[in-house]
Design an enzyme around this catalytic site. Structure first.
Site, PDB file in Angstrom:
ATOM      1  CB  SER A 185      -0.898   0.007   1.242  1.00 34.66           C
ATOM      2  OG  SER A 185      -0.119   0.190   2.412  1.00 34.66           O
ATOM      3  N   GLY A 239      -9.369  -6.615   4.926  1.00 35.85           N
ATOM      4  CA  GLY A 239      -9.209  -7.651   3.910  1.00 35.85           C
ATOM      5  C   GLY A 239      -9.103  -7.142   2.490  1.00 35.85           C
ATOM      6  CG  ASP A 242      -5.405  -9.437   3.411  1.00 34.86           C
ATOM      7  OD1 ASP A 242      -4.222  -9.047   3.390  1.00 34.86           O
ATOM      8  OD2 ASP A 242      -6.149  -9.336   4.409  1.00 34.86           O
TER       9      ASP A 242
END
Length: 302
Positions: A185, A239, A242
């Site tokens: 990120s 999440g 992910d």
């Protein structure tokens, strides 16, 4: 087969305002969520970790099985399951505090072999911080890379678990020669320091940078491509990163591109298609509470 290596834990997620607003247990952990997302997308997936024999550990394995993930290689132990208490801000972003002392997942040992047919191995998050398991996961990463397997890394920084930031940054740089695809990120990138050009020079064939609602950008040695984020009413972001990991790996597997050479040959059309798929999958995860990645039927053909 894609193997996801790393922790499985229980997120305690508040159901309203306030630190103790009806904390609800949810299955989680960055690698765990990635494995579930891959299974839901239809990729042949196995999980490499160590799970407790306690009720939380059983629930975590049941969640993997329900997603079609192979858990035959998961090590088991009597130690408790790691807990992560989430705090959700007004924008839906989550921060975590962890309870990790003596827990099962940090006692992982490197397996003697990966499942037959393994083409890629994915790593990340707490499992690369907490010893002694962190060294075992690092050993597995280097072994997989030496065998010519595709390796993916999402550091997914959790600063509360990192006692020595400079030492961790040095370890991160040490992983890069064994990494094919680095995904992180904007916040992780800023904390780690460096640049995509520096990371690419150290080993990875591609670096994917997630920019929240603004989308995703991939950097290769020859080009840079971006896509916008999918607009959605955000419930929380648990999440989402992910899910991006899983969508990238699933899309690459679907086009037989799990190699450094294939990444280099994707080109603008291939990367834009892959990044849009990942953005769409992450948006769906953000539209519902907790780490609930989408199923293949919700996304259509990748």
């Amino acid at each position: 087969m894609i193997v996801v290596a790393g922790e499985a834990l229980i997120d305690l997620v508040p159901q309203g305002p306030g630190a103790l607003a009806g904390l609800k247990p949810a299955l989680g952990g960055g690698p765990y969520n990635t494995a579930v997302a891959l299974g839901r997308l239809g990729s042949a997936t196995a999980f490499a970790s160590r799970a407790s024999h306690d009720a939380f550990g059983e629930a975590l394995l049941d969640g993997l099985r329900q997603a079609g993930v192979d858990v035959s290689g998961v090590q088991r132990g009597p130690e408790p399951t790691t807990l992560a208490v989430a705090t959700i801000d007004s924008a839906g972003s989550a921060a975590y505090s962890f309870y990790v002392e003596g827990t099962a997942d940090r006692l992982f040992t490197a397996p003697s072999a990966l499942p037959a047919g393994t083409r890629a191995v994915s790593f990340g998050t707490c499992s690369l911080v907490l010893e002694p398991g962190a060294s075992a996961y690092t050993e597995l990463m280097r072994t997989a890379a030496a065998q010519g397997l595709f390796t993916a890394l999402d550091p997914n920084i959790r600063t509360g678990l990192i006692p020595d930031a400079d030492a961790y940054r040095a370890r991160f740089r040490g992983w890069l020669p064994s990494v094919t695809l680095l995904k992180l990120s904007e916040e992780d990138a800023a904390w780690l320091g460096g640049s995509p050009a520096e990371w690419l020079a150290a080993g990875p064939s591609a670096v994917v940078l997630t920019r929240g609602g603004d989308g995703l950008t991939v950097f290769t040695r020859d080009a840079e491509y971006s896509v916008a984020g999918e607009k959605v009413d955000v419930v929380d972001t648990i999440g989402a990163g992910d899910t991006v990991n899983a969508a990238l790996l699933h899309g690459l597997s679907a086009q037989d591109a799990l190699s450094a050479q294939a990444l280099a040959g994707l080109g603008a059309d291939g990367w834009h298609r892959l990044l849009r798929f990942a953005a769409r999958a992450a948006a769906l995860t953000c539209s519902r509470a907790g780490a609930e990645p989408p199923y293949a039927a919700e996304l259509g053909e990748w």
